[in-house]
Scaffold this motif. Structure first.
Motif, PDB file in Angstrom:
ATOM      1  N   SER A   1       0.840  -1.194   0.000  1.00  0.00           N
ATOM      2  CA  SER A   1       0.000   0.000   0.000  1.00  0.00           C
ATOM      3  C   SER A   1       0.876   1.245   0.000  1.00  0.00           C
ATOM      4  O   SER A   1       2.060   1.197   0.345  1.00  0.00           O
TER       5      SER A   1
ATOM      6  N   ILE B   1       0.218   5.907   0.215  1.00  0.00           N
ATOM      7  CA  ILE B   1      -0.665   7.068   0.160  1.00  0.00           C
ATOM      8  C   ILE B   1      -0.352   7.832  -1.124  1.00  0.00           C
ATOM      9  O   ILE B   1       0.811   8.138  -1.411  1.00  0.00           O
TER      10      ILE B   1
ATOM     11  N   ARG C   1      -5.281   6.314   0.327  1.00  0.00           N
ATOM     12  CA  ARG C   1      -4.391   5.158   0.439  1.00  0.00           C
ATOM     13  C   ARG C   1      -4.906   4.050  -0.473  1.00  0.00           C
ATOM     14  O   ARG C   1      -6.083   3.701  -0.444  1.00  0.00           O
TER      15      ARG C   1
ATOM     16  N   THR D   1      -4.378   0.090  -1.471  1.00  0.00           N
ATOM     17  CA  THR D   1      -3.833  -1.212  -1.103  1.00  0.00           C
ATOM     18  C   THR D   1      -4.140  -2.182  -2.227  1.00  0.00           C
ATOM     19  O   THR D   1      -5.299  -2.336  -2.633  1.00  0.00           O
TER      20      THR D   1
END
Length: 329
Positions: free
Chosen positions: A251, A253, A280, A282
């Protein structure tokens, strides 16, 4: 006689393909005179096909409901298109693989030899691409129940299962007004409005366990535009996705709003808002370098990259790019 029969079948196919035809347009498509067209329409009526005349400038024709219609009448292009679509149908619904094969066999059995040969020329072998982020197939019974509730505008009650497990969410069953089924990035989504708050929600169909196949109370559907569906599914970070079962999951940001990230994120990834204008992402992949490459395609600032293996892959990629762009010696 053979030419006349073929022309009448072509006329029937054209009438089925459009709600309404101008007489002149039909005559042009069939390359016949207006008089011959009227005679062919009369022949169809004698055979039991409800061909209705349309009044107005120039006049026209419309195929009515009922009558002794065959199950299906296809022209050459339609038959080939259906055969190709059946071969390339994605396996997003469980329990229909055999039915798809039988449908293709049945279609080819009734094709003329020349069309059968043409369709077999399109025999396709589907190979999985590593960038496909497919979900578990949807149960065909669930799909029928949800689709019937949408078609009849009846309230749908179901248990909703979190994640990819079998345990339902805590709390009572959901009661919603189902409006649309949307397929995007290999996943089926239900767009529905909940009864208590009358708010729009997006549900993964593979996580729905309906209670009553017959449905509940009747409701008045709310019209939704294509832009509405895009906002509720494609641009919606809260559409219920979870990372796929990959050997690597990472992940970061991104300096992008959640709606923008969700629009371009692959199916099976998770997008979470992180303050104003950031989110974010993932996502899973077959390698850390693969995940790094996917994140780089967003062409924006990245921070808080996890886990350490993903950060190491990014540093390695950076070194390779530096070497590749260094001046020649």
């Amino acid at each position: 006689m053979a030419d006349t029969s073929a022309r009448i079948l072509r006329l029937l196919s054209l009438l089925q393909a459009r709600v309404e035809w101008r007489g002149a347009d039909l005559a042009d498509r069939l390359d016949v005179s207006a008089r011959t067209l009227r005679r062919d329409v009369g022949t169809l009526r004698e055979l039991g096909y409800p061909v209705n005349a349309v009044m107005g400038a120039g006049g026209g024709y419309r195929l009515g409901a009922g009558g002794r219609l065959p199950p299906l009448v296809l022209d050459d292009d339609q038959a080939i298109a259906i055969a190709l679509a059946l071969q390339t149908a994605p396996a997003t619904v469980a329990g229909i693989v055999d039915a798809v094969g039988r449908a293709l066999t049945t279609l080819r059995q009734v094709m003329p030899a020349r069309l059968r040969a043409a369709s077999e020329a399109f025999d396709v072998t589907l190979l999985r691409n590593y960038w496909e982020f497919s979900a578990e197939p949807v149960d065909v019974g669930t799909l029928r129940t949800v689709g019937a509730a949408i078609r009849t505008a009846r309230v749908l009650r179901f248990d909703h299962h979190a994640g990819d497990g079998v345990a339902p969410d805590a709390g009572p069953p959901r009661d919603v007004e189902p409006h649309h089924l949307v397929v995007w990035a290999g996943r089926w989504y239900l767009i529905a409005r909940d009864l208590p708050g009358r708010r729009w929600h997006t549900y993964r169909v593979d996580r729905i366990r309906p209670h009553t196949p017959g449905g509940g109370a009747v409701f008045t559907p709310q019209p939704l535009t294509r832009d509405d569906l895009t906002r509720l599914v494609v641009q919606n970070p809260d559409r219920g996705d979870t990372p796929g079962q990959w050997q690597c999951v990472g992940s970061a940001i991104l300096d992008l709003p959640a709606a923008v990230t969700a629009r371009w994120a692959p199916g099976g990834s998770v997008v979470e808002p992180v303050g104003a204008g950031r989110s974010r992402l993932t996502v899973g992949g077959w390698s850390w370098a693969g995940i790094a490459g996917l994140l780089i395609t967003f062409d924006t600032g990245l921070s808080d990259v996890e886990p350490p293996e993903l950060r190491a892959a990014m540093r390695q990629i950076s070194r390779r790019l530096d070497d590749a762009t260094a001046p020649a010696r």
